[in-house]
Design an enzyme around this catalytic site. Sequence first.
Site: not given
Length: 449
Positions: A129, A169
Site C-alpha cells: 500500500k 484508493d
Amino acid sequence: MSFKNAYLQRVYDGVVARNAGEPEFHQAVHEVLESLEPVCDADPRYEKMGVLERLCEPERVIYFRVPWVDDNGKVQVNRGFRVQFSSAIGPYKGGLRFHPSVNQSVIKFLGFEQIFKNSLTGLPIGAGKGGADFDPKGKSDGEVMRFCQSFMTELSKHIGENTDVPAGDIGVGSREIGFLYGQYKRLVNEFTGAITGKGLRYGGSLARTEATGYGLCYFTEEMLNANGKSFKGQRVIISGSGNVAIYAHIKATEFGAKVVAMSDSDGYIYDPNGIDIETVRELKEKNRKRISEYVKYHSGATYTPGCSGIWSIPCDIALPCATQNEIDEVSAALLAKNGCYCVSEGANMPSTPEAIKVYFANKMLYGPAKAANAGGVATSALEMSQNSLRYSWSFEKVDHKLQDIMKNIYNAAADAAALYGHEGNLMIGANIAGFKKVASAMLAYGVAY
Ligand code: NDP
C-alpha cells in the site's frame, strides 16, 4: 487488551513496542491476531517458525520526499510512502491514497489488511500500500499532474509488473492514475502493467471502475441470501460518494434496494424517495463538487453538515464506503436501535473494535472489509492477467469472474469460521482463510524471507 494464547500476546506486545504512535496499525494487527487464536492453538509450527512476527513486519518500507511546483511558482513538499508488506504469494499489490491524513500508521494498517484480503481472492497477489499526505481537492489539473510526476519519479524505482503493482484508493482516481502511469512509462521506457485502474484506452480492464462497489454488493447479497434475506425492498445507507460508494449504490439498486442516504467529508444527504445516483455522479464524479448541492435538484431531500449523523437514519442495511473508523460504538448502537440488521464494509476498517462488538452483541450480519471489498483488488489482478496476455476481456466476462470470486470469498470465510468453531463470524473466518494460504507459502520457503 489480552490474548488467551501467550504467543499471540508476545507478538502483539512486540508490534506495539516497536511501532509506537501507530494506532491504526495496532488496531488492524489486534483484530487479525485475535481471530487467529484457534489456528495458533492447533498448530505449533506458526510459533516455532516465527510466522506471525514475520507477517507483522513489512518486508520493506519506502519513505520519500515529493517536491512539486504549485500554480504560483512556489515549491511545495509532501511525503510519499510505499509499504511492501508481503510477497509470499505474488507481487506486492495495493492502492495509493492521496489524502492529508496519510501517515506511516495509516499506510501500514492498509498494507497489513491487504495481505489477508489479497489471499482471500484466490489470485496470486502479495500485499502493499502507498500514498502521500497530498490533498488533490482544490488543486488544478496542472498541480495534480506535477505532483503525480514527482511522486512517480521516486516510486518508479521500486515497482514493476512482477515486483509491485499499485492502483488507486482515496484521492487517486482515473485522472491521477493517468498522470502516474504516463510518467512511469516515460521513465522506464516500457509499456507494462505496473499499475492497475488504467484507462480503457491504455491497458485498463473493463469493470475495474465498478469492481469494488459491485463486488461489495455481490458479497453482501450472498451473505443475505445465506440468512434467508436479500437486498430486495431494503432501505440502505451508503457513506461516501466516491468510487466505491457510487457503484455500491448502482448495484444495490439493481438488486432491488432503495439507497436513502449518502455523504462526503463535509456532510450527508437524506432522500426518502431514494438517492438519484445520476445527480450524485454529475456532482462528484464529473464536476468535483460538494454533495450538499444535491438538494438544489431534489426538493424532497435534506442536507446535514457533519459525517457521523448519517448513521442515525433508520435503515435495514448499512454500507460504510468512506474511510477508516467512521462507525464508532455510539453510531453502531444507533444503527442497531433503529433496526439495521446488516453492516457490510466497502471502506477499509470503517468500524472501530467497539462498533464491531455492538454488531455481534445485536446478532447483526457483519461483512468485514477484507472480504467484502476485495472485488477491487481481485479485478486489478484480472487487469494484470489481461496486460500479460496483451488482450482485453469483455465487461461481461470480467463481471462474471468478479461474481464468482466474491461468492468464493464468502464461502471461504464462512467455511473457515465454521471449521474453527465460530460459525457465522465472517471476520474470524476471513482472517483465518486469508492467513492460512500465506502462512503455508511462508512455511514452504523456510526462513528465506
Ligand atoms: P474516493 O476518494 O473515490 O471517495 C472517498 C469518499 O469518501 C469521498 O466521497 C469522500 O468525500 C468521502 N469521505 C472521506 N472521508 C470521509 C469522512 N470522514 N466521512 C464521510 N465521507 C468521507 O475513494 P474510494 O471510493 O476509492 O475509497 C473509499 C474507501 O474504500 C476507502 O476506505 C478505500 O480504502 C476503500 N477501498 C477502495 C477500493 C477501490 O477500488 N477504490 C478498493 C478497496 C477498498 P470528499 O469528496 O469530501 O473527499
